[in-house]
Scaffold this motif. Structure first.
Motif, PDB file in Angstrom:
ATOM      1  N   GLY A 169      -3.946  -0.098   0.451  1.00  0.00           N
ATOM      2  CA  GLY A 169      -2.706   0.635   0.733  1.00  0.00           C
ATOM      3  C   GLY A 169      -2.881   2.137   0.567  1.00  0.00           C
ATOM      4  O   GLY A 169      -2.377   2.928   1.374  1.00  0.00           O
ATOM      5  N   LYS A 191      -4.903   3.566   3.540  1.00  0.00           N
ATOM      6  CA  LYS A 191      -4.057   3.772   4.717  1.00  0.00           C
ATOM      7  C   LYS A 191      -3.204   5.018   4.533  1.00  0.00           C
ATOM      8  O   LYS A 191      -3.050   5.827   5.468  1.00  0.00           O
ATOM      9  CB  LYS A 191      -3.180   2.539   4.942  1.00  0.00           C
ATOM     10  CG  LYS A 191      -2.290   2.658   6.170  1.00  0.00           C
ATOM     11  CD  LYS A 191      -1.441   1.401   6.369  1.00  0.00           C
ATOM     12  CE  LYS A 191      -0.554   1.539   7.607  1.00  0.00           C
ATOM     13  NZ  LYS A 191       0.298   0.342   7.800  1.00  0.00           N
ATOM     14  N   ARG A 200      -4.487  -7.416   3.991  1.00  0.00           N
ATOM     15  CA  ARG A 200      -3.562  -7.483   5.125  1.00  0.00           C
ATOM     16  C   ARG A 200      -2.128  -7.222   4.681  1.00  0.00           C
ATOM     17  O   ARG A 200      -1.370  -6.509   5.368  1.00  0.00           O
ATOM     18  CB  ARG A 200      -3.659  -8.849   5.807  1.00  0.00           C
ATOM     19  CG  ARG A 200      -2.682  -9.057   6.947  1.00  0.00           C
ATOM     20  CD  ARG A 200      -2.873  -8.023   8.062  1.00  0.00           C
ATOM     21  NE  ARG A 200      -4.087  -8.293   8.819  1.00  0.00           N
ATOM     22  CZ  ARG A 200      -4.696  -7.403   9.581  1.00  0.00           C
ATOM     23  NH1 ARG A 200      -4.203  -6.169   9.679  1.00  0.00           N
ATOM     24  NH2 ARG A 200      -5.805  -7.706  10.233  1.00  0.00           N
ATOM     25  N   ALA A 201      -1.752  -7.765   3.558  1.00  0.00           N
ATOM     26  CA  ALA A 201      -0.393  -7.550   3.060  1.00  0.00           C
ATOM     27  C   ALA A 201      -0.140  -6.070   2.789  1.00  0.00           C
ATOM     28  O   ALA A 201       0.981  -5.579   2.959  1.00  0.00           O
ATOM     29  CB  ALA A 201      -0.170  -8.371   1.795  1.00  0.00           C
ATOM     30  N   GLY A 221      -0.550  -4.154   6.691  1.00  0.00           N
ATOM     31  CA  GLY A 221       0.323  -4.614   7.743  1.00  0.00           C
ATOM     32  C   GLY A 221      -0.411  -5.102   8.977  1.00  0.00           C
ATOM     33  O   GLY A 221      -1.630  -4.964   9.099  1.00  0.00           O
ATOM     34  N   PRO A 222       0.309  -5.681   9.933  1.00  0.00           N
ATOM     35  CA  PRO A 222      -0.313  -6.239  11.143  1.00  0.00           C
ATOM     36  C   PRO A 222      -0.846  -5.138  12.053  1.00  0.00           C
ATOM     37  O   PRO A 222      -0.324  -4.026  12.092  1.00  0.00           O
ATOM     38  CB  PRO A 222       0.841  -6.996  11.807  1.00  0.00           C
ATOM     39  CG  PRO A 222       2.078  -6.305  11.307  1.00  0.00           C
ATOM     40  CD  PRO A 222       1.772  -5.872   9.900  1.00  0.00           C
TER      41      PRO A 222
END
Length: 648
Positions: free
Chosen positions: A162, A165, A216-217, A220-221
């Motif tokens: 996270g 990103k 992934r959580a 995000g997608p």
């Protein structure tokens, strides 16, 4: 325009991100890592250069996600460290502004925590954690992670993902290979657990699955997640390619790109990073097989540096993406040259391991053929000289050619004088040894660049003081190299003796039974080549070890090859060469006869100081570089040549 390498040059979409071509920069660790794990300005410039060079993605390596159980001296992205997030943000921005996708490799060393510590003694004070209890090969005890610790590590992957990103990274590579923690869980060799994380392949994949789900959580997608795995561990007791296929199949739904490497750092460094003794692309078969069984794109790597080979890999469907590490140190602009059809200008990686040995020794980077590497922050572009001057370079070896082409690019008028009929200096001797042929080709690459840059090359031109002074140069760079050391041993100049530098010209003189007198790097590599040709070869060396002049990464691989086919005789000093072999004296002064009708003299090199002494006053400014200062390495010659030209 029509691309020369259309498949290699074509864009690809991974997740929701479009990559500009199929050539990516593999994970390479930084150098100026701060005490708290932030990315220093030197490392930011290091990564940025590969983005400028046209790579589709540049991977920053390695970010260790859980310092509590992995105290490796590597990157740590943690908001509790004031300089951490900004340093990652600046690094991601430096990559992205050149059109490359910034990627960050998330890792955990497991039982090999401390691998990257400069002070190796401190490793013993760390806790080493893995899938199971055990003892490392170096005797360090290893403890099995508890389920609570595993859950904490899984959460840490998500947390760091996270933050990555947030910092601007647009792809994440999860390191599941090479013997690091996730690989230790995947491997039946390391993983002896009896709970839900051990036993069956499905259970051994559980940690990887949970980590990928955690990442992934967090991101995000559509955000590209890349899984780096070893297609096979390539050692007895580890998993094989068929297991690698099953691992990829079990985990592909959680990732966007499957990055297939090979082996482990601990049990096959030369497999993970193919040496000059291996074929280029020797690990591609692993990715090609896995690609047959998965639907997600597959990446491959391993000693790749030839655009034609990489084009074939993509065109034939063996992989969708190729990664390069060392090749983009040798020439950061390789992808751009491929895109522009200038592949004849590529400076190819020699696979000499100077880059990796330097990091192990001094925690910095250096490249034999690229003097900018590790020093990008000082400037990676050659700037025009404020005053144009006339420069004479003496010597057409790698140092002289580097000096000449660099000076010409700065706008100087450059004349290069080479006394022989061919450029290359000591590199000419590499033309007869297949696994070193790329070193010989380096001369052609440098020479082509020098000529394009405007250098006037004069062959068969021995530089005397009178000749140099007649040119009235403002500056003189002396790169006169070295000559073979011939000691006064009776018979050493006999008809059955070939000096190692001259082997390429006299290879027909070498019979089927050979004694190589001298166990330095040159002698060892020549001996290996002769053995590969099927000859019976013995190395005679007066010291207790061979190739002390080889770097710490190359030497173990060289020794492993020698031990397969060459008889090694240390502690012997040659005293006389006869038609049947070499008389030697051991440490007790006793005579030992080593049989071999042909003898290779490889006793070292001596600086050409006579040339230096004659020319030292032939110009107002004189710089002496390379082997004529002290017999050393191509690395030092090219580096000194580059900077000698910048100083004019």
């Amino acid at each position: 325009m029509e691309r020369k390498f259309p498949h290699l040059s074509s864009p690809i979409q991974i997740g929701n991100v479009v990559f500009r071509n199929r050539m990516c920069s593999a994970p390479m660790g930084g150098t100026d890592i701060t005490n708290e794990g932030a990315i220093g300005p030197g490392s930011k410039a290091f990564y940025e250069l590969r983005a400028k060079g046209g790579a589709a993605a540049v991977t920053v390596s390695e970010c260790m996600v859980h310092p509590q159980t992995d105290g490796s001296q590597a990157y740590h992205l943690d908001l509790s460290i004031p300089e951490s997030l900004p340093s990652f943000t600046y690094a991601a921005d430096a990559i992205r502004r050149h059109g490359a996708i910034p990627s960050l490799e998330l890792s955990h060393s497991g039982m090999y925590a401390g691998t990257y510590m400069a002070d190796k003694n401190k490793k013993g004070s760390l806790c080493q954690w893995s899938a199971s209890d055990g003892t490392r090969p170096d005797g360090v005890p290893v403890k099995a992670l508890t389920k609570e610790m595993i859950a904490d590590i899984v959460a840490a992957y998500g947390y760091v993902a996270g933050q990555a990103k947030r910092a601007g990274f647009e792809m994440l590579m999860i390191h599941c290979g090479h013997g690091w923690l996730i690989n230790q869980f995947l491997s039946p060799y390391f993983n002896k657990r009896t709970d839900e994380y051990g036993g069956s392949l499905e259970n051994r994949c559980r940690l990887a699955k949970e980590v990928l789900q955690s990442v992934r959580a967090a991101v995000g997608p559509g955000f590209p997640i890349e899984m780096r795995m070893s297609g096979s561990e390539l050692f007895e007791g580890g998993y094989d390619l068929m297991d690698g296929v099953e691992i990829a199949k079990q985990l592909e739904e959680y990732v966007d790109l499957i990055h297939v490497s090979a082996g482990t750092y601990q049990r096959g460094f030369g497999n993970t990073h193919p040496s000059m003794f291996r074929e280029h692309g020797c690990n591609v078969y692993l990715a090609a097989e896995i690609k047959k069984h998965v639907k997600k794109p597959v990446a491959t790597l391993g000693g790749l540096n030839d655009p034609a080979q990489m084009e074939e890999i993509i065109a034939s469907g063996k992989a969708d993406v190729v990664y390069m590490g060392r090749a983009l140190l040798a020439d950061p602009y390789l992808p751009r040259k491929v895109m522009e059809g200038r592949d004849d200008e590529i400076v190819h990686c020699l696979r000499c391991f100077t880059c990796m040995a330097e990091r192990a020794n001094t925690f910095t980077r250096r490249c034999t053929v690229n003097p900018v590497i590790g020093r990008e922050i000082e400037g990676d572009e050659i700037q025009p000289a404020p005053v144009k001057k006339k420069v004479v370079v003496v010597g057409g070896g790698p140092g002289g050619l580097m000096a000449a082409k660099t000076a010409a690019k700065r706008g100087h008028q450059v004349i290069l004088m080479e006394k022989e009929s061919e450029l290359g200096g000591i590199l000419k001797s590499e033309s007869a040894i297949p696994f070193k042929y790329e070193m010989y080709q380096l001369t052609g690459t440098y020479a082509q660049d020098a000529i394009k840059s405007g250098v006037e090359i004069r062959l068969n031109c021995e530089a005397t003081k009178e000749l140099v002074e007649a040119e009235h140069p403002d500056a003189l760079i002396i790169a006169a190299g070295s000559t073979p050391l011939i000691v006064p041993i009776p018979g050493l100049t006999g008809p059955n003796v070939v000096v190692v530098n001259n082997y390429y010209k006299e290879k027909d003189k070498v019979g089927d039974e050979v004694v190589v007198l001298g166990g330095g790097l040159a002698g060892c590599e020549c001996a290996l080549h002769l053995a590969q040709e099927g000859k019976k070869v013995k190395i005679v060396e007066m010291r207790d070890m061979l190739a002390p002049d080889a770097n710490v990464r190359h030497r173990p691989l060289l020794m492993a090859e020698l031990e397969k086919s060459v008889e090694i005789l240390t502690g012997l000093r040659g005293s006389e060469v006869t038609a049947e072999g070499v008389k030697c004296l051991n440490k007790d002064g006793e005579e030992v006869f080593v049989r071999g009708a042909s003898v290779i003299c490889a006793l070292g090199q001596r600086a050409n100081r006579k040339v230096v002494d004659e020319l030292i006053d032939a110009a107002p400014y004189v710089s002496v570089i390379g082997d004529c200062v002290r017999a050393s390495t191509i690395t030092n010659a090219t580096y000194q040549g580059y900077h000698a030209a910048l100083d004019i």
